[in-house]
Design an enzyme around this catalytic site. Sequence first.
Site, PDB file in Angstrom:
ATOM      1  N   ASP A 446       6.891   0.460  -0.646  1.00 29.92           N
ATOM      2  CA  ASP A 446       6.992  -0.995  -0.661  1.00 29.92           C
ATOM      3  C   ASP A 446       8.332  -1.403  -1.283  1.00 29.92           C
ATOM      4  OD1 ASP A 446       6.230  -3.650  -0.421  1.00 29.92           O
ATOM      5  OD2 ASP A 446       4.939  -3.637  -2.187  1.00 29.92           O
ATOM      6  N   GLU A 449      13.442  -3.116   0.944  1.00 25.80           N
ATOM      7  CA  GLU A 449      14.414  -3.839   1.779  1.00 25.80           C
ATOM      8  C   GLU A 449      15.882  -3.622   1.361  1.00 25.80           C
ATOM      9  OE1 GLU A 449      10.588  -4.948   2.344  1.00 25.80           O
ATOM     10  OE2 GLU A 449      11.620  -5.297   0.446  1.00 25.80           O
ATOM     11  N   ASP A 569       3.540  -9.978   3.096  1.00 24.62           N
ATOM     12  CA  ASP A 569       2.770 -10.971   2.329  1.00 24.62           C
ATOM     13  C   ASP A 569       2.436 -12.177   3.196  1.00 24.62           C
ATOM     14  OD1 ASP A 569       3.137  -9.214   0.309  1.00 24.62           O
ATOM     15  OD2 ASP A 569       4.544 -10.438  -0.833  1.00 24.62           O
TER      16      ASP A 569
END
Length: 925
Positions: A446, A449, A569
């Site tokens: 996670d 990015e 999300d």
Amino acid sequence: MFSCRILLVLLILCILGIDVAFSTSAKIGKGYRLISIENAPSGGLVGLLQVKQKNNIYGSDIPLLQLYVKHETVTRLRVHITDAKKQRWEVPYNLLPREKPPAVKQTSGTSLKNSYTTNAKEYAGSELIFTYTTDPFTFSVKRKSNGQTLFDSRSEESDPYSDLVFKDQYLEISTKLPKDASLYGLGENTQPHGIKLYPNDPYTLYTTDISAINLNADLYGSHPVYMDLRNVNGEASAHAVLLLNSNGMDVFYRENSLTYKVIGGVFDFSFFSGPTPLSVVDQYTAFIGRPAAMPYWAFGFHQCRWGYHNLSVVEDVVESYKKAKIPLDVIWNDDDHMDGHKDFTLNPTNYPRPKLLAFLEKIHARGMKYIVIIDPGIGVNKSYGVYQRGLANDVFIKYEGKPYLAQVWPGALNFPDYLNPKTVEWWGDEIRRFHELVPVDGLWIDMNEASNFCTGLCTLPEGRICPNGTGPGWICCLDCKNVTATKWDDPPYKINASGIQAPIGYKTIATSAYHYNGVLEYDAHSIYGFSQSVATHKALQGLQGKRPFILSRSTFVGSGHYAAHWTGDNKGTWKDLKYSISTMLNFGIFGVPMVGSDICGFYPAPTEELCNRWIELGAFYPFSRDHANYYSPRQELYQWKSVAISARNALGMRYKLLPYLYTLSYEAHTTGAPIARPLFFTFTNETRCYGMSTQFLLGSSLMVSPVLTKGKSEVKVLFPPGSWYNIFDMTQVIVSKESHFLSLDAPLHVINVHLYQNAIIPLQQGGLISKEARMTPFTLVVTFPLGATSGEAKGNLFLDEDELPEMKLGNGYSTYVDFHATVSKGMVKVWSDVQENKFALDKGWIIEKITVLGLKGNGGALEIKIDGNPVDDISKVEFITAEHKYPDKLEEGSDKMRSVMVDVKGLELPVGKKFSISWKMGIKA
């Protein structure tokens, strides 16, 4: 024409810092001229392009470019344009393997001759034709079979875009499009208008940690590829265009044109000729990497939550699912299991290792799995072995010679540089160490990015603890200063980052930081999550020789070869429920078929009705997981009695369909075919399907039509032509002569799922865990057009030892079965062809029932053969007939006829042996 006055205005705007691209459609420069072209030694063409008129808008033009064109396969054409004098950044060839273009030539180009002899100025392959003009240089790509122009870079005086522009930090090229083209792709973003690209919506590609609730903004992944579907006189054809470039970019779709504005790298186009949507994805994934093999259990249901504060809560969740009789295969931990949010650690108080190991031994014995999260950032901590070993191995991204300092959940941290071979080794060793500590079954990567809670160049604060343990952990507590002095942190062209033209280093790694061999974050930013997926996959595969399962938030071209994806999300709203379908379908096109959204929404609290509808839909996502936010109320499916009912219904059907889903995953792994598909993948000539974003197909034949609106107890469903059978009650059928909508009943606990004609799908009896469901007897469901007196149906089944690293035939641990059925001259016949039969025979799988839909009558004069030998004792076999039913509300275009469903029960057909079963169809009066 581009006058001096306009040029002066543009220069003033640039000096004032006003973004020209968003202020005016004025053109930039005069493009390039082709000054030489010749045959390349390795095949293809290589040429030189010289700038026609220099200007300084967004920086100086690169004066000389190298053009390379090659038909790399019969269906793929490559067009590569770069600086002719020096190497520029490209996606690393070791990360995404592909053919290298010729090395750039150290020459002015004046001495080269045109040695490519053709008057037509075209370069034809088997299916695609590359045509060019010399001054200004433009090119087009045409399909030979139907003459369609797939890409056309000409800029005419009336067009709002420029000829070819190629500067150090600004590249621009455009293509003309027919007005009636349907475009898909260019993600990752949340598209409010559905799966089709919508003219004048912004499409920015730059991996960013902003919530998926943000519409029309660059999100976690970068996939600069689009599929173009055209229908001319009722005949459809599809192709795809990939711009393999990891730099930030805006893509402007203006209905009849598409323009790329890229802040670095090269133009590296690949054109895929199709002509069907499935063949496009096949060609695309053959190039970028086939989707990863997934273990069987990954298609079970997953439960996660950020906020399982201790192990006893996790244990209670598992037992509560079992008590509620809701299927559950995988239990997840967000960072609650960690010691101080640090990767590869356990909280000694809340997740003591002896108790966690005992828990894992218990659920592993049941067949359940356990997955935990890891983030890329490694906490700066002198007592933290992972960090100390990272420092010793020099694995971190640097800024001015020191590891770049950022902040995420553990506080101050450094980011591993996965482009560094030493980092890949270190990362694999840390995963090995953690697996010895906790035998997890997969990893969830996670925040890759990469996400940073701070911006700019930061230092550890003096005299205060960071983070301080109070307040939200995402507030920056480092001492930071903005980095804007370099051209990398403040490029001349501002992409529409985060939907607001945010600085490209905002809440991420400063873009003037650098990786291994001096590679700038500016260039490598959008491949960070991809490079982490590659390293993680290598590490897991080397552990126990098992098939890795990785879930990654950030993705790039090729990520599907290593990882699954969830859509980030999302919000617990009806709109987000609807958006989840489009995002899922896009990722199938991107070559990432194992995808799903957080069921019931990540935050805030969903309503009970919404959670009912979401599990009904989410049960048919390829990746099906309930996940919730730390600050949201509990939303496990057993928390509401009504949701538990919907979950048992929908997940109950999913677990019966597991052999079908797993076979689709094998098809995805071998051909790239998406598991979840838009309707137009099967019904390519039906233009009403082109924008359909509220229904989807699993495979080619199973259509899912969820309720997506609050307070509704019926759903409007588009039925393409043919016969459609309700999978929950196969006596119910819809017959459509032409594509039309029909309103169907959909009470709170019902989702409409229909199976199309001419299909054979394998079902099992289901269960609460896939390991158990997998060993139950099979039923084959065969569908013919309703009342057909002649017809054929096909299907298949792939079975293997699902935790072996490779998903393939020929290893002694797999079986593949083709199923066929015909109805002709009053006879019904169903038979199989088997490849690699040993595995299925060793497992003892049998087919106990065959259900045939759409027949004119019941059965008689039964004959069964196994491996060509007649079965004499068929005393246990019985025929059960039920008449098909029609919905009360039939619209124009539907039809009623008397037909029946025939169950042939009491069979004992070994899956691993060829069988044939036939009977005479007694026509029903």
